[in-house]
Every structure is written in C-alpha cells, then in structure tokens.
Design a protein around this motif. Structure first.
Motif, short mmCIF file in Angstrom:
data_model
loop_
_atom_site.label_atom_id
_atom_site.label_comp_id
_atom_site.label_asym_id
_atom_site.label_seq_id
_atom_site.Cartn_x
_atom_site.Cartn_y
_atom_site.Cartn_z
N GLY A 275 76.78 -128.34 62.28
CA GLY A 275 76.19 -127.21 62.02
C GLY A 275 76.19 -126.11 63.32
N PHE A 276 76.06 -126.76 64.39
CA PHE A 276 75.98 -125.93 65.79
C PHE A 276 77.23 -125.13 65.68
CE2 PHE A 276 72.69 -128.69 68.18
CZ PHE A 276 71.55 -128.35 66.84
N GLY A 277 78.63 -126.21 65.51
CA GLY A 277 79.93 -125.44 65.91
C GLY A 277 79.97 -124.42 64.80
N ALA A 278 79.78 -124.82 63.70
CA ALA A 278 80.02 -123.77 62.45
C ALA A 278 79.43 -122.33 62.79
CB ALA A 278 79.61 -124.33 61.35
N VAL A 279 77.92 -122.33 62.90
CA VAL A 279 77.28 -121.21 63.33
C VAL A 279 77.57 -120.78 64.58
CG1 VAL A 279 74.89 -121.23 63.97
CG2 VAL A 279 75.44 -120.68 61.51
N GLY A 280 77.31 -121.44 65.51
CA GLY A 280 77.63 -121.08 66.69
C GLY A 280 78.87 -120.61 67.49
N PHE A 281 79.88 -121.24 66.92
CA PHE A 281 81.35 -120.75 67.35
C PHE A 281 81.73 -119.52 66.37
CE2 PHE A 281 82.66 -125.44 68.75
CZ PHE A 281 81.85 -125.27 69.98
N ASN A 282 81.45 -119.62 65.41
CA ASN A 282 81.64 -118.26 64.55
C ASN A 282 80.93 -117.20 65.18
OD1 ASN A 282 82.41 -117.29 61.73
ND2 ASN A 282 80.31 -116.68 61.76
N PHE A 283 79.92 -117.41 65.36
CA PHE A 283 78.97 -116.27 66.47
C PHE A 283 79.75 -115.95 67.46
CE2 PHE A 283 74.59 -115.60 68.31
CZ PHE A 283 74.57 -114.15 68.10
N LEU A 284 80.26 -116.84 68.43
CA LEU A 284 81.32 -116.61 69.50
C LEU A 284 82.30 -115.77 69.41
CD1 LEU A 284 81.97 -116.89 72.45
CD2 LEU A 284 82.86 -119.17 71.72
N LEU A 285 83.06 -116.27 68.36
CA LEU A 285 84.31 -115.69 68.12
C LEU A 285 84.49 -114.34 67.38
CD1 LEU A 285 85.78 -115.76 64.84
CD2 LEU A 285 85.77 -118.06 65.38
N ALA A 286 83.29 -114.14 66.48
CA ALA A 286 83.06 -112.86 65.85
C ALA A 286 82.64 -111.81 66.93
CB ALA A 286 82.22 -113.35 64.74
N ALA A 287 81.86 -112.16 67.81
CA ALA A 287 81.36 -111.34 68.81
C ALA A 287 82.48 -110.86 69.71
CB ALA A 287 80.14 -112.02 69.88
N PHE A 288 83.50 -111.86 70.24
CA PHE A 288 84.49 -111.19 70.76
C PHE A 288 85.38 -110.54 69.96
CE2 PHE A 288 89.17 -112.09 71.70
CZ PHE A 288 89.09 -111.27 72.73
N GLY A 289 85.65 -110.89 68.74
CA GLY A 289 86.79 -110.35 67.85
C GLY A 289 86.37 -108.94 67.56
N ILE A 290 85.19 -108.58 67.46
CA ILE A 290 84.82 -107.10 66.89
C ILE A 290 84.73 -106.39 68.19
CG2 ILE A 290 82.93 -107.59 65.15
CD1 ILE A 290 80.95 -107.41 67.11
N GLN A 291 84.89 -106.46 69.52
CA GLN A 291 85.11 -106.03 70.43
C GLN A 291 86.65 -105.40 70.87
OE1 GLN A 291 82.94 -106.83 74.41
NE2 GLN A 291 82.11 -108.71 73.10
N TRP A 292 87.53 -106.58 70.39
CA TRP A 292 88.70 -106.32 70.35
C TRP A 292 89.41 -105.49 69.34
CZ3 TRP A 292 92.84 -105.61 73.20
CH2 TRP A 292 94.17 -106.10 73.02
N ALA A 293 88.52 -105.93 68.22
CA ALA A 293 89.33 -105.27 66.97
C ALA A 293 88.85 -103.70 67.36
CB ALA A 293 88.37 -105.76 65.70
N LEU A 294 87.63 -103.47 67.74
CA LEU A 294 87.52 -102.07 67.86
C LEU A 294 88.72 -101.22 68.80
CD1 LEU A 294 83.62 -101.78 68.79
CD2 LEU A 294 84.75 -100.83 66.90
N LEU A 295 89.12 -102.03 69.81
CA LEU A 295 90.30 -101.46 70.37
C LEU A 295 91.56 -101.33 69.62
CD1 LEU A 295 89.38 -103.27 73.83
CD2 LEU A 295 89.63 -100.64 73.37
N MET A 296 91.82 -102.48 69.01
CA MET A 296 93.31 -102.53 68.49
C MET A 296 93.20 -101.60 67.20
SD MET A 296 95.59 -104.70 69.71
CE MET A 296 96.71 -104.44 68.26
#
Lengths: 467, 467, 467
Positions: B94-115
């Motif tokens: 559960g920690f990994g599911a919700v926590g890693f999803n949080f991490l990758l999405a938080a990075f991803g939205i920044q990079w996606a705004l650029l791309m």
C-alpha cells in the motif's frame, strides 16, 4: 448450497446463472430502450451552435453544463462513495456495502434516466437528456441507496436489483405527482428522496422480517477500521450535501441560497448530535454510529426548504432539532422498531432519513406558507415558487397545504409500494442467505483467504453444515 | 544489502544516495528549464485585463479557468487518489502503491508541462501555460500510472522515475503525431493515454520478466481491508471519468456530451462486469479484482468517441462490451499472458487499459467515419472534427482512416519505446528488489514495527539471509 | 473516573454532562446571534433578480456562486477529510482525529461566520453572507485544525471547543489587522492561517506540557492501515491546495494564476521531500511521516504569493525549499522541540505549517516588493495589490514592508494568544486524560469490543487502576 442448521431449511445462494442473467437481460433492455427513446438535449447536441444563436446566447458558458456540472459530480460522489462507504461499518460486509451499492446504483441511474425522462423530458417521442437529467437520475437512485440501508446484509444482489427496478418506477410516479400535479417544491428531495425512500425501505424490511436474525449478531457490529471506512462515507455526504440540495435549484440566487442554508443546518446538526450521543450513554462516551449518521440529518431536514428564504438562523434551528431527533432515534427508536414492530433496520435509516425527511417536508410546507412578497421581492416570489401559468393565483398558504399533501402522498406511495415490493422480494427464488449467514461477504463474494482463516470464522456456505 | 537465497545473487536495494540524487538533480533541471521556458498564459497573466479588452470579453467568467477548473480537479483526483488507491489492493504494498504513484506523478507533471508545452504551447521561445496545460500534464502522467500498474511491486522508485522521464517524452511525441500530424480526435485519450500507456507498460514488464516471481506469491494477494482501500481508487476513477473524457473537449456542447456518453458507458459496464464476474467463477461469487478494475473499462472505451455524437445508447453498447472483454481478460488472458508470453501484469492493465483502449480507438474511428452533417449540423460538423484550414476538405471516412492510423502509431510507439525503456530499466544499477522481496513495502519504506512482528513476516532485507 | 497510577492524581474524563452542556449552550448562542445578525447577501437573496438589473448583469452565471463554489467545495473537503484523515495516522486515535476535527470545525465555521462577518460583511447592523463567507469560515477553521495537530491525542473535546472559540476570535482580529489595517495580501493564508495557526498551537501545547507523556509512547506510532488512512488526508490536501490558494483571489487571472503556482510548488515539494526522507535515514528508506506531511509544505509556502506573479519556476523553487525544510524539521527539529523546549507537537505542525508559513510570508513580502508595472501591466498592477483609494500611492517596496509587518503581527498574536488560551485550557475542569491514556480513543469513544480484547490493551479508564 448453503444450509441453515437452525431453520432446518436449505437456502440456495448460488448466483452463477441467476445474477448474470438478470444483469445481462436488463442491460440489453436498457440498450434497446435508450436506442428507441434517449437523445442528447439541445445543450449537449452538436447542433448547439445553432441553438445558441436561436436562444440569443453569446457565450458557451451559458450552457447548463457550467451551471450544474460541479454540483452533479458532488452528488455523484455522494451516491457512490458516500452511501457506499457509509455502509461499510459492518465488520464483514464491506464488499457487499460498497459493491452492491455500486451495482444497484449503476443499474438504477439508467432506468431512472428513462422513467424520469418519460415524465419530464419527453418530446416528440424522444427523451432529451442533459446534465440535469444525470443529477435527477442520481437523486432517484439515492432513494434506493437509502432503502438499501434498511436491508443491508440480508438480501441477495438479485433482490437488490429487483427492488431497484420497482423503486425507481415508484419514485418517478411519486415525483411526477408531487412536482407536476401538486406543483410542490422539493429540490433537495426531503419528500421525494428521503421520506419516500426511507419509509419504502422500512416497509420492505418489515415484510422481509427475519425472526432468527440474532444468529448473525456477532457480525452486526463494527471493528475499529470499518468505522473509519464508514467515516469516509459520512464526511463526503456531509461535505457535499450543500451541492445535493442546490444541484437542481434555479440558476443564480436559488442555488446560492440552498448551499448556504444546507451548510448552516449541517454545522448545527453536528453539535447537537455530539451532545446527545454523549448525554444518552451512561459512560458519557461518543458513539460512532451517531456520528456517522445523525450528523447528516441536518442535510435531509432542509431538503425542501433550503432553496427558500429559510434564512441561516432558521437553518441552524432545523439542523439542531434534526440532530437531536436522529440521535434519540438511534438510542430509543431503533431497538423499539426491531423488538415491537419487527422492523430490522440495519443502518437506522428511520433515524437518518425517515424522521428527518418528515421534518424536512414539514419545514418546507411551513416556509412556503410563510412566504411573502416582501421577503422574496415581487419577481423573486413568483420565481421561487413558480407561480406562473395556471398557478399564477396560488397563495403561499395554499402552497403550504399542497406541500403537506406531498408528504402524505410520499408516505402512501412508500407504504403501499414497499408492501408490494417486499412481497415480491419474499419469493424464495432470489437467493438470499440464511439468517446465520447474514452480514457476511463470504456468501456472495470471493473473500481473501488468509483473513478467512485467521481473523474470522464464518459458517462456510459452500459445504453443508455438519450438524 | 538484500541477498536473494534462491537466485544466489545479491540485490542492492539501498536507496540512500541514489534516490535523493535523482530527485534533486532532476528537480534542479526542472527549475532551470521552467525558468528558461515556462510563463503564464494570457488568461493567467496579470495583463489579463488588457487581454480581455482585446478579445472583447465582457466578463471574467469567460476565462478558461471557469470552463475547465472543476474538470481539472476531478482529473487530478483520478491521477493521485484514483490510480494511487486502486493499486493498494496488495496486502503489503500500500505504501509503495500510493507513495510511488505520488512520486512519479509529481515528477511527471512537471516534465509533461515542458514536453507538451514545447509541442503545443510554444511561442516566441516561451511555453505559455494555463489550466488546459495542467489537465494535459495530468493526462500524460495518467499513461505512466497505467504502465506502473503492470510493474507494481517489482521495481525501485528510481526505475519508476527513469521510466516516467522516458514515457512522458514518448507520450508527447506520440500525442504530437496523432493530434497535429494525423489531425486525430482523442480528447479522452483512448489511444494516446490508454493504448499507448498500457502496451508500453506491458512491453516494459515483458522485458523485465522475473522467472522466480512465484517466490513472492504469498504477497501478491489482497487482504480484506486492502480491497476496500482499492475500492476508494476504483470509485473515484469511475465517478470522475466523465470529467476526464470531457476535460479538454471544446467549450459547450462537446464537454456536455462527453460527460453524458461517459456516464452512460460506465453505468452499463458495471452490470456486464458483475454478470461475467459471477458467471466465470465456479461458485458464482463476485471477484473484487473484477469489480475494482473491469467496471472502469467503459470509461476507457469511449475515450475517443465520447465527445462525438456517439449517442447514449451507443455508449451503453460500448460500455457493455468493454465490461465483458475486460472481465474475460482477467479470468483467461492474464494467466495466459504470464505463463505463455512471460508478461507479468500485476494490476491487469491489459484488461483495464490495453484492450478497452483499442476498443476505444476503433469505436472512435467508426464514429468519426459515420459522422454526417445531418447528425452534427453544418457548423457542429466542422467544429467537432475541426475541419478547418488545410483539413477543410477532409471527409468523415478519411478522418476514420486517420483515426485508425492513430491506433497503429500508438501501438508502434508503445512497443518500440517500451522495449528500449525496458532495456534501460534492466540495467543492474537501479536498485530493484529480489524476486522474493517483491510486493513488499519493507524494502523501500519504514514500516510500523508492531505489525511487522505480529501480522507479517518478510525476508528481512537489512540482514543477509541465513541460509 | 480514570485514575493515573504514576501521577497519583485522579483525572475525571467523564463527559456526560459537560460536553452536551457546552455543545447545546453554544449552539443556542449561535442560533440567537445568527437570528440577530446573519442575513443572505445580495447574490443569495431572492431579491437577486432586482439586484441583477441594478448591477447591469445579463446572466445568472455572473453570480459569485459560479466563480467560487467549486473552490469552496474543494476547501471544504480539505478541512473535513483532509485534516481529519491526515491525523488518523495514530494507531488508536482515528475516531478522535476524524471525529473531534469534525466537531471543532462544525462549531468553528459558525462562530467564524459571525466573527469574520462583523469585521468584513457588516452593514446596517446585519452580516450579509455568500459563498465567499463560507470559504473564509472554512479558512479560519483551518487554522484551528492546524493547532489541533499539535495537541492531538492529549486534550478533551471540551478543551478543543474552548480553544476553537478563542482561536477563531483571535484569528479574526489578526486577519482584520493584516487585511484591513496593514492592507496586506494573503489570499492563501500563509500568515493568517498557517503562521498564526501553527505558532498558536505550538504555544498552547507548550503551556500544556506533559512531563510523563512517554507513558503512552506505545500508542504514539502508526500501524500499517492507519498510515494508509492518513494518506487519504494527505492526498486530498495536496490535490485541492490549488483551490485553497485561489479560492478567494480576484475573479479571472488571479484565481487562474494562484492555481498554477500552487500546482507547481506542490509538485516540486514532493520530489525534495522524497529525496531528503531517504537521505536523512540511515537505511535510506522512505518515512511515511514525511510523505504524509512534508509534501504539503509547498502549498503552505506559496499561500501569500500564489496570486502574485510568482511565476511557475519561482513556485518550483519555493516548493523545493519548503519540502527540504519541512523534512529536515521532522528529523531534527521535532525531537529537539520536545526534549529542549518541552513542545510536544503530535503531528509536527512546526514542520508542516509554522516554518513553511514563515517562508510563505517572506516569499510574499519579497514578491510584492519586487512587483513592477512592467510585469503586471498598468491595470493588473493596481488590481493585484488593490492600490486604490488611500493606498493609491503605496509602492511595491512599502507593500513588501507591510507584508513583513504582517508576519510579525501574526507571530505576536499567536504567542500571546496561545499563552493565554493555553493557560485557560490548563484549568483542571475540562476533562483531559492522564498521560498514560493519551492517544487513546477508548477514553472518549465507544470502541468496538472485539478489537479491544484482541488487538489492543488500554489502561481501562472506567475502573480505578489496581496499583
């Protein structure tokens, strides 16, 4: 095949062919009926550009979508997460609570789009739908979710689908009588949703009375975590109730006012619920059952009057009273209903929806009867009660009388309809569980094995019980 | 340092320097790139007053913020709570599911705004962003969350960040090809988000195939409470999907229509999922895996066509079919994929996103090809498919062909991109766990001690295993 | 009556008459005060039709309801679900976290409507309310929820109500000084909500210092599932924070810009939090406490400046820094505060709200001081800082100075107010529990029996302890 030791009768809870058959046949029926009848309303149709010109609208923002979609989504959350999780308080019926609620609501909204569409959005042989229809379908299903609360844990999914079919139909008839024939105001559904839904459900559970239900007493309580899951449902219902009561009110001040009144009523309700929860318990401790449920009575009790000029302090009064009534109901009425009237009300919908719904209807009638042109303004008065056309000459006091009549009609529909539907659900073909297996997910759901062995011991429904 | 008994090789899952380094360096890169490129769009800039005058707008309500912000927030909830909690079904991840999803999405939205910004919002050397960019960034990250579902429990957070970096890049290229070069419609992302995201993830998990994964078989299941947590994710995805498919559609009727079609499709999908879940199981019991996932296929499958004149009954048909396909997939395809094709798909994204995504692409192509001026109206027809400028002469059937080409391109990008990225992720430097420690939060998270001792026993990754 | 072995003094936690009395008397007071003072604002009153004509508005969509209601609902979720569930991380205080938060917030919003109404919406002896008042009431209560975080598990519900009464009052005074006297901008409340709320709470918990709190050390941690419940709170706070910071900004670009800045800041904050959480732990593992809390610091830290032209990259910088500061705070400052300064801060509000709140105030002062007509445009510059009337001649650098003064005033109010209120709460009449029964739901709540016996053993507060 499940066997009941105590009752000495076999109960067949095997769903493999019955449930799929009902689901698939009914979905096919929905597709056919939608194909024949349902079309996009003008604001959702690709012809909107022309429509806009005809209606002399200058901006897309005038599309009803932007007036109502945020409220719609809040209502949607209330129906699926709100009601679904509110009922997860039982220690071993979380799957059924959230899952069956999901099933019946998903079917119900389709059937409601049709039933309500025929009554309210029918033109030239077609039903034209928009966001307001989606909200109304969710509302209609809300009354089924309420009734589900009374029979939670004691019925099969097929029974729930059958109940949904009939209840949505009766709801739509009742709603048509109230809104169109009696010309009653009930935007938040104190009468149409709560009073009707709750007394319908209570009548159904009365007909389905199970004398041996104490055999599953050990599963009727909560555990620590299930109470927290239920609080998710409570809070989403509580927070979004202002959206519920304002969702289909007139654009502008009416939506705005509904939200404010509901906000105030609910805030007051929390305080009186906490007060009476502590007061009515010897040790003075708070009871999660009250906090999960009675705190919501304030939303129910302003369902009719929230869009009227109830005023913020009026809302506080109504909310305060309904919190008290509801909490007292949980402590005194629910046991009484079960022991004396043989009404087994799993979630206590009598306290959360029936009594507050009646209060809501009465408050609505009084508020309508007390309306004056001074308080509403000349235009506002006509708009608020839609005193136009044949209703041009109706006075507030007459309106109040019709509002009261609306309560009576809703009650009548609930009792008669509930009795008939309860009778249908009593037929021994729907696959409900024996008393000892009530409130038990293992009957209809694959339950993770490791917990089954450790934490919990059920009467295994897959083998005949060894006597 | 974690040691794997069975494989006889050491796995270094120590994150202390690697994870911080990646997070910090990349965040610095984001800051620099944002500093160079990203500026407020006209509707979010303090010069808006002048802009308003130039655009001849009379009211602040015409700001795109008010058209799209409620939908944006619903999409935001789907990405972070929806996907995050949907994946908490595993008993110890559960920690990994919700926590890693949080991490990758938080990075991803920044990079996606650029791309995405470089491709779509670039002017005079700057990227100008507004609420629509935020939605698109969330959408882009949605495809990464989907791919995450295939490799859930088997990868380190660094691998997830690396995958996010590449997948967001590839997503943006693919999206550019579809939307700009092929001039394809895909507002809800059946092709760009679901088909691409899912087949990308499936290819990655194929490359990362772990032959000894049965060593962590005991942790691949759910427990009672984890299934309820997952239902939170399911319901938020289900409820807000109408917002997802309508979020970036044209103002007015297109948004309105998208929401209605998606609502209908999802409702139908629930019934057929329940039907087949019960039908395909010997005991006829419902399986939470199906209810948690296959009920959502209806949203995926109208992702392309929801904003078109699919019609409510068309939506019911598409939803019904996709519920069936998805449930059948969970029962038959997932085991097949694992045993025969060595595709270990933790969440079954093949059933929830890949197949329904393909259906969505095909339904979109057919619906586009079948469009007529009669059904859409003259103006509506042009507006719906943006048949302006160089596309002025494109016919519906040609559009249908391009839509179909869009599916092919997405598949190609997914397979090729997934193979390359999978290869990169296979490098032994990213700190993934040994097979016996997969699906185990203790590898990357501090886990509360008292439960560790009582309820759960892991292969302690902090000490060498005593053989 | 609960007895404390170690302290040798009796603690009376019996709530039966005290809690109901406070709740009911105060609710009656609210009704009377609302009756005397509170009326619907023009946009929620039935006279709106006339109002509309007078204001020359052509459409109901111009009603402030449609500008702010979606943001209001998001803020509402943050207060009740966000703060409520964030605090459920403790293994045995989930009922108290979510339930007492519910109680104090429900009371607080009523009292805040009055207090803030008298300061800001008072005309001709009446308070006129609309959706913006509801948002502000929720904001005000947010500062109480923050303070609650410091004393979580150590206070009785009556203490919480008393604290709410005083804190809402002080909040309103402080807010009045900042917004009206100093003419400071603080739409997202870095100073008024976070700095004030957090330092107030820290001062209160300092005054209420419990030297023997290690007696309940075993209950101060989390369990696996309680950490997942807390993540629900975290994510709803994180996702809806853009709504929080933009909810009461000016219509149009300011709301739009606030949302974008907050979105960016929060995304960056997640990455630096993850980095430092792993870096500061010997084993390099992530700590749920950091993920649950420090990821939110980015929202706090742009509370003042989000509606200004902070720019997306400025937001990334602020978010990055605040994530680092907050995580470092959890690792080093919290233990220091407890051991050296005797500040027992249950949820670590010093790290999540106090320090990031200060950062937010400072960033706001700098951003304001750096404002130019070039960046904002001539009109935008005046509108953004409301440089009209007597403030027509104020320069950005002077504004920056006043912003800094706002921080000082908020700190002063927090320390002085917190000391006084802490002193009041120390009176031995409010029914708080002994140190050994802190962080224990069983003191004030009916707790499901079956778990009480199996999983958990408390010092039974209903019998005198056998020495």
């Amino acid at each position: 095949v499940e066997r009941s030791r105590h009752q000495g009768m076999a109960k067949n809870t095997y769903m493999r062919w019955r449930l799929p058959l009902v689901c698939l046949l009914w979905e096919v029926a929905m597709i056919v009926l939608f194909g024949v009848f349902v079309r996009f309303g003008a604001e959702a149709d690709a012809h909107w550009e022309e429509e806009k010109r005809e209606m002399n609208l200058t901006s897309d923002i005038e599309n009803d979508f932007y007036f109502r979609y945020p409220s719609f989504q809040d209502v949607h959350v209330m129906i699926f997460v709100g009601f679904g999780f509110l009922m997860t308080f039982l220690k071993r019926y979380g799957f059924g609570a959230v899952g069956f609620n999901f099933l019946l609501a998903a079917f119900g909204i389709q059937w409601a789009l049709l039933m309500q569409g025929w009554f309210h959005s029918f033109k030239d042989g077609k039903i034209f739908i928009g966001v307001e229809n989606l909200i109304n379908a969710d509302f209609c299903v809300g009354s089924v979710c309420i009734a589900f609360g009374a029979i939670l844990g004691k019925t099969s999914p097929i029974q729930l689908l059958v109940m949904t079919l009939f209840q949505v139909t009766l709801f739509s008839v009742n709603e048509y009588i109230l809104l169109n024939l009696l010309h009653v105001k009930d935007a938040g559904g104190s009468m149409t949703i709560h009073t009707f839904g709750a007394y319908f459900g209570l009548t159904v559970t009365r007909v389905l009375y199970r004398p041996n239900l104490e055999q599953s007493k050990d599963k009727q309580g909560s555990v620590y975590h299930s109470d927290l899951f239920a609080m998710i449902g409570t809070l989403y219902l509580w927070m979004y109730w202002p959206s519920f009561n304002s969702a289909i009110s007139d654009h502008g001040d009416a939506q705005h006012r509904s939200a404010i009144n509901t906000y105030c009523s609910l805030a007051a309700c929390v305080l009186t619920t906490m007060a009476f929860s502590s007061m009515l318990q010897k040790k003075g401790k708070l009871d999660m059952v009250h906090i999960q449920n009675a705190t919501l009575a304030g939303g129910v009790a302003v369902g009719t009057s929230a869009e009227m000029m109830l005023t913020p302090y009026g809302s506080l009064i109504v909310g305060s009273i309904s919190g008290i009534v509801s909490t007292v109901g949980y402590v005194y009425f629910t046991p009484f209903l079960e022991s004396r009237l043989h009404i087994q009300d799993t979630c206590g919908i009598h306290n959360l929806h029936a009594m507050p719904g009646l209060i809501g209807g009465i408050v609505g009638a009084i508020t309508a009867a007390a309306a004056t042109e001074d308080v509403y303004g000349k235009e506002g008065f006509i708009k608020a009660f839609d005193f136009t056309g044949v209703y041009q000459t109706r006075t507030p006091s007459v309106q109040g009388g019709f509002q009261a009549a609306g309560i009576m009609v809703s009650l009548l529909m609930a009792f008669v309809g509930g009795a008939i539907v309860g009778g249908i659900l009593k037929l021994p073909i729907w696959g409900d569980a024996a008393a000892e297996n009530c409130f038990e997910d293992g009957v209809y759901w694959e339950v993770p094995e490791d917990e089954e062995s450790d934490v919990y011991h059920m009467h295994n429904p897959d083998k005949p019980a060894s006597p």
